[in-house]
Scaffold this motif. Structure first.
Motif, PDB file in Angstrom:
ATOM      1  N   LYS A  59       0.842  -1.201   0.000  1.00 51.01           N
ATOM      2  CA  LYS A  59       0.000   0.000   0.000  1.00 51.01           C
ATOM      3  C   LYS A  59       0.878   1.253   0.000  1.00 51.01           C
ATOM      4  CE  LYS A  59      -4.480   0.650   0.661  1.00 51.01           C
ATOM      5  NZ  LYS A  59      -5.442   0.442  -0.390  1.00 51.01           N
ATOM      6  N   PHE A  60       1.937   1.249   0.791  1.00 50.04           N
ATOM      7  CA  PHE A  60       2.825   2.401   0.875  1.00 50.04           C
ATOM      8  C   PHE A  60       3.598   2.599  -0.424  1.00 50.04           C
ATOM      9  CE2 PHE A  60       6.962   4.279   2.023  1.00 50.04           C
ATOM     10  CZ  PHE A  60       6.503   5.475   2.522  1.00 50.04           C
ATOM     11  N   THR A  61       4.122   1.525  -0.998  1.00 47.66           N
ATOM     12  CA  THR A  61       4.896   1.668  -2.234  1.00 47.66           C
ATOM     13  C   THR A  61       3.991   2.043  -3.400  1.00 47.66           C
ATOM     14  OG1 THR A  61       4.776  -0.713  -2.622  1.00 47.66           O
ATOM     15  CG2 THR A  61       6.748   0.117  -1.536  1.00 47.66           C
ATOM     16  N   ALA A  62       2.750   1.608  -3.378  1.00 40.82           N
ATOM     17  CA  ALA A  62       1.830   1.973  -4.455  1.00 40.82           C
ATOM     18  C   ALA A  62       1.491   3.464  -4.369  1.00 40.82           C
ATOM     19  CB  ALA A  62       0.563   1.135  -4.376  1.00 40.82           C
ATOM     20  N   SER A  63       1.327   3.975  -3.171  1.00 47.32           N
ATOM     21  CA  SER A  63       0.975   5.394  -3.038  1.00 47.32           C
ATOM     22  C   SER A  63       2.181   6.280  -3.344  1.00 47.32           C
ATOM     23  CB  SER A  63       0.430   5.679  -1.641  1.00 47.32           C
ATOM     24  OG  SER A  63       1.441   5.498  -0.672  1.00 47.32           O
ATOM     25  N   THR A  64       3.386   5.848  -2.998  1.00 47.72           N
ATOM     26  CA  THR A  64       4.562   6.677  -3.305  1.00 47.72           C
ATOM     27  C   THR A  64       4.913   6.624  -4.773  1.00 47.72           C
ATOM     28  OG1 THR A  64       6.017   4.846  -2.686  1.00 47.72           O
ATOM     29  CG2 THR A  64       5.540   6.485  -0.977  1.00 47.72           C
ATOM     30  N   SER A  65       4.698   5.484  -5.424  1.00 50.93           N
ATOM     31  CA  SER A  65       5.001   5.416  -6.862  1.00 50.93           C
ATOM     32  C   SER A  65       3.977   6.204  -7.666  1.00 50.93           C
ATOM     33  CB  SER A  65       5.037   3.960  -7.310  1.00 50.93           C
ATOM     34  OG  SER A  65       3.772   3.371  -7.203  1.00 50.93           O
ATOM     35  N   ARG A  67       2.641   9.012  -6.637  1.00 46.71           N
ATOM     36  CA  ARG A  67       3.029  10.420  -6.466  1.00 46.71           C
ATOM     37  C   ARG A  67       4.282  10.767  -7.275  1.00 46.71           C
ATOM     38  NH1 ARG A  67       3.500  10.872  -0.379  1.00 46.71           N
ATOM     39  NH2 ARG A  67       1.865   9.396   0.049  1.00 46.71           N
ATOM     40  N   SER A  68       5.179   9.828  -7.419  1.00 47.89           N
ATOM     41  CA  SER A  68       6.408  10.131  -8.129  1.00 47.89           C
ATOM     42  C   SER A  68       6.182  10.281  -9.647  1.00 47.89           C
ATOM     43  CB  SER A  68       7.457   9.033  -7.873  1.00 47.89           C
ATOM     44  OG  SER A  68       7.023   7.808  -8.438  1.00 47.89           O
ATOM     45  N   GLY A  69       5.042   9.825 -10.114  1.00 47.71           N
ATOM     46  CA  GLY A  69       4.742   9.975 -11.537  1.00 47.71           C
ATOM     47  C   GLY A  69       4.419  11.389 -11.933  1.00 47.71           C
ATOM     48  N   TRP A  70       4.086  12.257 -10.965  1.00 48.21           N
ATOM     49  CA  TRP A  70       3.733  13.636 -11.273  1.00 48.21           C
ATOM     50  C   TRP A  70       4.967  14.396 -11.530  1.00 48.21           C
ATOM     51  CZ3 TRP A  70      -0.992  15.266 -12.436  1.00 48.21           C
ATOM     52  CH2 TRP A  70      -2.049  14.436 -12.082  1.00 48.21           C
TER      53      TRP A  70
END
Length: 70
Positions: A59-65, A67-70
């Motif tokens: 869940k944490f890695t999915a939410s950070t990845s 955000r990093s796409g922006w």
């Protein structure tokens, strides 16, 4: 051993002997069963903890990845 039980009535063989064995070894049987149940509980707790950790990490890695796409 068969000669000893040959002259005994059926109720001695099938009722009294198991009751005496449970009386003598009852503490040992309860101890072994409690250890087995404790190990089973600890194994299930370990599986639940690992599954929860995997869920949180994904869940944490999915939410950070995302955000990093922006």
């Amino acid at each position: 051993m068969r000669e000893i039980f040959a002259g005994m009535p059926w109720w001695v063989k099938w009722v009294v002997v198991p009751v005496v064995a449970l009386f003598v070894f009852g503490g040992l049987i309860v101890g072994v069963l409690s250890v087995l149940v404790g190990l089973l509980f600890k194994a299930l707790a370990l599986v639940a903890a690992v599954a929860g950790l995997i869920y949180v990490v994904r869940k944490f890695t999915a939410s950070t990845s995302a955000r990093s796409g922006w």
